[in-house]
Design an enzyme around this catalytic site. Structure first.
Site, PDB file in Angstrom:
ATOM      1  N   GLU A   1      -5.953   2.963  -6.255  1.00 59.04           N
ATOM      2  CA  GLU A   1      -6.095   4.162  -5.423  1.00 59.04           C
ATOM      3  C   GLU A   1      -7.540   4.658  -5.453  1.00 59.04           C
ATOM      4  OE1 GLU A   1      -2.075   3.474  -6.082  1.00 59.04           O
ATOM      5  OE2 GLU A   1      -2.846   4.707  -4.471  1.00 59.04           O
TER       6      GLU A   1
ATOM      7  N   PHE B   1       0.822  -1.221   0.000  1.00 57.83           N
ATOM      8  CA  PHE B   1       0.000   0.000   0.000  1.00 57.83           C
ATOM      9  C   PHE B   1       0.853   1.267   0.000  1.00 57.83           C
ATOM     10  CE2 PHE B   1      -1.833  -3.417   2.610  1.00 57.83           C
ATOM     11  CZ  PHE B   1      -2.785  -3.866   1.715  1.00 57.83           C
TER      12      PHE B   1
END
Lengths: 162, 696
Positions: free
Chosen positions: B663, B235
């Site tokens: 995202e 991430f």
């Protein structure tokens, strides 16, 4: 403590007898990963908070990171490497693939071991029950709903056969 | 053969992952491996006065205690990867006696076994001269960030337009620091062979690890090799090459053996980046019919004292809605912390939380439905650049989502819907993330046995790079998936951009496409020339973006709808349902895209309701540096989410027409939930996370 002591641990791992001379501080998780090369069981937090290290000890799910290897004298340990039979995947492994119940795959072995325990415990009478039972296994990629679908599907199949 | 692009091919690496045979960074086996454990600074700022290693070195199995006292100065040649802050210099580890932040590595213990190294690490006596660290976001002395996102932007005269607006909202939003917390910890195995260094390191950017280590140790780039076939979630935290990777290599060189170093969960809060704490103030001016007349958006974020981490916090407000008078201003406050870094939907997740909550406040003020308010402010072009969007389907996303969540049930008046003990609320937010593409290379090998190997230095932290590249190659080469092997996660393979910013498929996918086309034409040429078959055909291609980015504004869009239930007495927030509708160009694999989208939504739930890194401002200690007290969503928190992809064709973004969803699916979630909580309770929670005490 000034110096380590070792002890001999005899146990069964995935059906095979194992005898190891281990530092008494060695966790079941580090025994599997560092001494037996069974790296399918994952270390995520080493504090019992993420569930990535879930294995079955005498058919009950435990956090291997919170279990000392020396406590497993005579025990039967099953890891992710031990649930396929003759190269055939366990039904829950197949269901995880079908439902894409993973992304990065790091929590996946622990999820599958907990899922097997969940089905064995009969905590599959509702999606809610599965979610509660499986909440000790964090999935940071967020595959939860696919994991629940996979566990419920296998539980239904198992129920149908009974 | 039917085309595979667009088909829900099962994840090609799933069999490895469900059997435990996928090997992550710490899982490579080497003979004679020693174990290293980092000792983290126990003061938030100051100097190291003494390191007493005698007890530790007296323990069985302990090979070394390495600190600035007994290690050579490292070359630390200048090196900036794509993902390193432009302004500032990376932390040089074990090079001096300064402590710049709590938890900074100050020593490394190496021993024969992990147990010995861990135990000995507690026996090293370190004395410090401590100073008081400062944590002053947002009020402290701020600086104008340089080197990327503009510190100041304006069109028209927002102040004047606000002063004369018929309606105004003026709200301040706080987002705490958040940590990525992938389930796989950062880990490095380092092995030296003379001046050659091989590392198995968790990374989203394989070539950068080799380049950074070459720079730090003063080596030839070709002498450093990074291997990382699987990444257990990241991430953003594994984009940069952090000091622990250097420490593993340093320790291996020091003891003359391969060394494994795994960060503890706690250490992952002290040195591998985080989403910075932000303060934002949004002022909107509008006509009573809903059209925006003014938008003023200010943002302040934390950074370290040694690097200026910047992100696109205020990008979206400049183009999201039609508005003649817009001002944004972005500031950083340096603190005694380690440097923040990209975390899923960097900038956009935070900036859009503020903007989309403010839009909801405006809708309430104007008594206009929040979906309708957004529709009325739909721009025809990107007004910040005066160029058209390459494609923009926000309106369709909003309409589709409203239908799927049955938005008509929503009452404008908060607290009007109730089910027994629970107040029910519905909320909406728009989402957007820019479509990136950068130069990437890939190699295709067509083997004589009819199989193909795709090689590229990409990574797969979970979205399914292995699978989507397989699909692209299958279609171009006319092969079934079982005859195509994708090899990634190796710094010696053709260079690609970092595996972040939702650009892997747009960049690497385009390169694989080009390499396959080249291989195919080489194969045809060979067939025509009658050359002897039997040898391998190898084609390497580099694919780079053209000038379309100058002519078009390129973004993916989406709409998030949340339905929450709030306990009337206890303030507990439960998610009843969430719908995410995304227009992200072509979807190469709907099965994996769905997983990625619901995963982003789960991440957004964490941001909205759970996640917050607590810093003890007296000394800089992080008080919840573990997964029991830093809360992330668990299975019981998450119902079945609905993620929908609209059919969208964008010929401008890249040859595949993909925009990326990693995202995008994180953006807007926190705002949709906050807006739903307001609709349920009438309470505006403007500081995340929305915990029950804030609702009582």
């Amino acid at each position: 403590m000034d110096s380590a002591t070792t002890s001999q641990v005899q146990l069964t791992v995935n059906g095979k007898p194992v005898t190891l001379e281990l530092d008494t501080r060695t966790s079941l998780l580090d025994m599997l990963r560092e001494h037996l090369g069974l790296t399918g069981t994952k270390k995520g937090c080493n504090q019992g908070a993420c569930g990535a290290c879930t294995v079955l000890v005498n058919n009950r799910s435990v956090n291997a990171c919170l279990t000392l290897a020396a406590m497993c004298q005579g025990a039967s340990v099953t890891t992710i490497e031990g649930i396929s039979e003759n190269g055939r995947l366990h039904p829950l492994q197949e269901a995880f693939i079908r439902h894409d119940a993973m992304q990065c795959g790091y929590c996946t072995p622990g999820q599958i071991m907990s899922g097997i325990a969940c089905i064995q415990a009969g905590e599959t009478y509702s999606a809610h029950a599965v979610r509660e039972f499986m909440s000790g296994n964090l999935c940071r990629c967020g595959a939860y709903q696919n994991i629940v679908a996979a566990v419920l599907e296998v539980a239904e199949q198992a129920g149908g056969r009974r | 053969m039917s085309r595979l692009i667009g088909e829900p091919l099962p994840r090609v690496d799933a069999p490895l992952k469900v059997t435990g045979r996928a090997t992550y960074a710490a899982e490579h086996r080497l003979p004679d491996l020693a174990h290293a454990v980092i000792i983290s600074a126990a003061v938030g700022k100051g100097r190291i006065l003494e390191i007493d290693s005698r007890r530790a070195l007296g323990e069985p199995g302990v090979l070394a205690v390495i600190s600035h006292l007994n290690t050579a100065r490292l070359p630390y040649r200048p090196h900036k990867g794509w993902i390193d802050p432009t302004v500032g210099e990376r932390l040089h580890v074990l090079q001096d006696d300064f402590v710049r932040h709590w938890g900074q590595p100050v020593a490394v213990v190496v021993a024969e076994t992990l147990e010995q190294a861990e135990h000995a690490s507690h026996l090293v006596g370190i004395r410090y001269e401590a100073e008081a660290p400062s944590f002053t976001v947002p009020d402290g002395e701020s600086i104008e960030p340089q080197g990327g996102y503009p510190a100041n932007y304006s069109r028209g005269d927002a102040d004047q337009a606000l002063a004369t607006a018929e309606h105004r909202v003026d709200c301040t939003y706080l987002i705490p620091r958040e940590n990525h917390n992938p389930i796989e910890p950062h880990a490095t195995i380092a092995q030296w062979d003379g001046q050659r260094l091989t590392v198995w390191d968790k990374t989203q950017f394989p070539t950068n690890v080799a380049e950074e280590l070459a720079a730090v140790f003063g080596l030839e780039r070709a002498n450093v090799h990074l291997i990382c076939p699987f990444v257990g979630g990241a991430f953003g935290t594994s984009l940069r090459t952090w000091p622990h990777t250097t420490l593993a290599a340093l320790a291996a060189r020091h003891v003359g053996r391969p060394v494994k170093l795994v960060l503890t969960r706690k250490q992952m809060y002290f040195g591998t980046g985080y989403r910075p704490e932000t303060w934002q103030r949004v002022r909107l001016g509008a006509h009573s019919t809903g059209e925006l007349t003014a938008l003023k958006h200010e943002g302040i974020a934390e950074t370290s004292r040694y690097e200026h981490y910047i992100e696109g916090l205020l990008n979206a407000p400049r183009f999201m809605y039609s508005c003649p008078h817009v001002t944004t201003s972005y500031r950083l406050v340096p603190q005694d912390v380690h440097t923040p870094t990209y975390m899923r939907a960097p900038g956009a997740a935070s900036g859009m939380f503020a903007l989309e909550c403010a839009m909801d406040e405006l809708a309430h003020e104007l008594r206009i439905d929040p979906v309708e308010l957004r529709l009325r402010n739909e721009p025809k072009i990107d007004e910040s650049r005066n160029v058209p969007f390459s494609s923009r389907s926000l309106v369709q996303c909003l309409r589709t989502g409203a239908e799927r969540i049955r938005w008509h049930r929503r009452r404008a008046e908060p607290g009007a819907l109730r089910e027994g003990h629970w107040l029910v609320g519905l909320g909406v937010a728009s989402a957007t993330y820019h479509t990136l593409r950068n130069t990437a290379s890939a190699r295709v090998r067509l083997r004589p046995d009819g199989t193909a190997v795709i090689e590229t230095a990409a990574a797969d932290m979970g979205p399914g790079t292995y699978t989507s590249l397989t699909q692209i190659a299958c279609d171009e080469l006319g092969l079934p998936p079982e005859k195509v092997q994708v090899v990634i996660g190796d710094s010696n393979l053709p260079r690609v951009p970092p595996h972040g910013g939702s650009q892997t498929l747009s960049s690497v996918g385009s390169a694989v496409l080009a390499a396959c086309l080249a291989a195919r034409s080489a194969r045809q040429e060979r067939a025509h020339s009658g050359a002897i078959a039997g040898s391998e055909i190898v084609a390497t291609e580099t694919s780079q973006p053209g000038d379309a980015t100058k002519r078009y504004s390129m973004h993916a869009f989406g709409a998030v709808f949340a339905e929450v239930m709030v306990d009337v007495d206890l303030g507990i927030v439960r998610l009843a349902h969430m719908v995410g509708v995304y227009a992200a160009g072509r979807i190469v694999n709907p099965r994996l895209a769905h997983s990625q989208a619901i995963g982003g939504m789960v991440g957004g739930v964490g941001m909205a309701l759970l996640e917050e890194t607590h810093i003890d401002r007296r000394d800089g200690r992080i008080t919840n540096a573990n997964l029991a007290e830093y809360l992330v969503p668990t299975n019981a928190d998450i119902p079945v989410f609905d993620a929908v992809f609209l059919d969208e064709h964008d010929p401008h973004v890249n040859p595949l027409g993909v925009k990326g969803i990693g995202e995008l699916s994180y953006v807007g979630v926190a705002a949709a939930i906050a807006n739903a909580v307001f609709n349920a309770t009438g309470k505006r929670i403007r500081d995340l996370p929305i915990t029950l005490e804030k609702l009582l």
